[in-house]
Design a protein around this motif. Sequence first.
Motif, PDB file in Angstrom:
ATOM      1  N   UNK A 127       0.869  -1.171   0.000  1.00 34.09           N
ATOM      2  CA  UNK A 127       0.000   0.000   0.000  1.00 34.09           C
ATOM      3  C   UNK A 127       0.908   1.224   0.000  1.00 34.09           C
ATOM      4  N   UNK A 128       0.349   2.394  -0.023  1.00 33.99           N
ATOM      5  CA  UNK A 128       1.176   3.598  -0.097  1.00 33.99           C
ATOM      6  C   UNK A 128       1.966   3.788   1.198  1.00 33.99           C
ATOM      7  N   UNK A 129       3.276   3.581   1.110  1.00 35.20           N
ATOM      8  CA  UNK A 129       4.162   3.768   2.258  1.00 35.20           C
ATOM      9  C   UNK A 129       4.213   2.618   3.236  1.00 35.20           C
ATOM     10  N   UNK A 130       3.336   1.643   3.077  1.00 35.35           N
ATOM     11  CA  UNK A 130       3.326   0.496   3.980  1.00 35.35           C
ATOM     12  C   UNK A 130       3.282  -0.806   3.188  1.00 35.35           C
ATOM     13  N   UNK A 131       3.540  -1.879   3.889  1.00 31.00           N
ATOM     14  CA  UNK A 131       3.458  -3.210   3.294  1.00 31.00           C
ATOM     15  C   UNK A 131       2.848  -4.156   4.323  1.00 31.00           C
TER      16      UNK A 131
ATOM     17  N   UNK B  62       5.932  -0.254   8.067  1.00 22.96           N
ATOM     18  CA  UNK B  62       6.364   0.885   7.258  1.00 22.96           C
ATOM     19  C   UNK B  62       7.387   0.385   6.246  1.00 22.96           C
ATOM     20  N   UNK B  63       7.174   0.751   4.986  1.00 21.19           N
ATOM     21  CA  UNK B  63       8.022   0.272   3.892  1.00 21.19           C
ATOM     22  C   UNK B  63       8.821   1.442   3.318  1.00 21.19           C
ATOM     23  N   UNK B  64       9.947   1.755   3.933  1.00 19.17           N
ATOM     24  CA  UNK B  64      10.797   2.848   3.458  1.00 19.17           C
ATOM     25  C   UNK B  64      11.874   2.363   2.506  1.00 19.17           C
TER      26      UNK B  64
ATOM     27  N   UNK C  65      11.920  -4.566  11.882  1.00 20.70           N
ATOM     28  CA  UNK C  65      12.508  -4.124  13.135  1.00 20.70           C
ATOM     29  C   UNK C  65      11.509  -3.267  13.898  1.00 20.70           C
ATOM     30  N   UNK C  66      11.468  -3.455  15.209  1.00 21.02           N
ATOM     31  CA  UNK C  66      10.722  -2.552  16.085  1.00 21.02           C
ATOM     32  C   UNK C  66      11.658  -2.193  17.224  1.00 21.02           C
ATOM     33  N   UNK C  67      11.703  -0.913  17.559  1.00 18.66           N
ATOM     34  CA  UNK C  67      12.604  -0.440  18.603  1.00 18.66           C
ATOM     35  C   UNK C  67      12.268  -1.102  19.936  1.00 18.66           C
TER      36      UNK C  67
ATOM     37  N   UNK D 295       4.541   6.744  14.446  1.00 20.33           N
ATOM     38  CA  UNK D 295       5.540   5.995  13.683  1.00 20.33           C
ATOM     39  C   UNK D 295       6.549   5.283  14.589  1.00 20.33           C
ATOM     40  N   UNK D 296       6.836   5.853  15.755  1.00 18.30           N
ATOM     41  CA  UNK D 296       7.821   5.264  16.662  1.00 18.30           C
ATOM     42  C   UNK D 296       7.401   3.880  17.169  1.00 18.30           C
ATOM     43  N   UNK D 297       6.107   3.614  17.180  1.00 18.21           N
ATOM     44  CA  UNK D 297       5.613   2.345  17.705  1.00 18.21           C
ATOM     45  C   UNK D 297       5.249   1.345  16.618  1.00 18.21           C
TER      46      UNK D 297
END
Length: 156
Positions: free
Chosen positions: A12-16, A47-49, A61-63, A130-132
């Motif tokens: 999707x736009x910006x995500x997967x 998030x798909x950057x 990855x998740x912080x 976005x941080x989570x």
Amino acid sequence: MATEKGIVTKIESGTAWVRTLPSEACAGCSSCGTCNAQREDAEVEVINEVGAQIGDRILIDIKTSAFLKATFLLYVFPIIGLTAGAMLGVQFADYYAYDASACSAAFGFGAFFLTVAVVRIVGNRMGREEAYRPKIVKILLPTAPVTVDMRDRCPV
């Protein structure tokens, strides 16, 4: 940082949308095959950057700090609410000469359900930040198909 491997199933736009793969720890687990952690239909939006495409093997990855905050909110906070409510119920019962067990249970469950509502509200708010949210950090090389000669495994 907590990392998992997965396969992109939808973009999707910006995500997967990613289906996670069983980790190396799953191979030695006694619950292999019965655990819902690696269900075939379980997918997560990330998030798909890095520009991953459908079918790519990726690393998610998740912080750790975000993971620990979410874990505290989900598991520890309701228990604290239950315990504090039960203690408040005992104090209330002593002050007004009511049954301590009934007040403790009523206040404890009331505080528990209140904290669950707070968890839902705060969790939804955290999920939009976005941080989570997990991110794709790397596209992995495709694995080569392995040919297995079954004559080596089945002596028939």
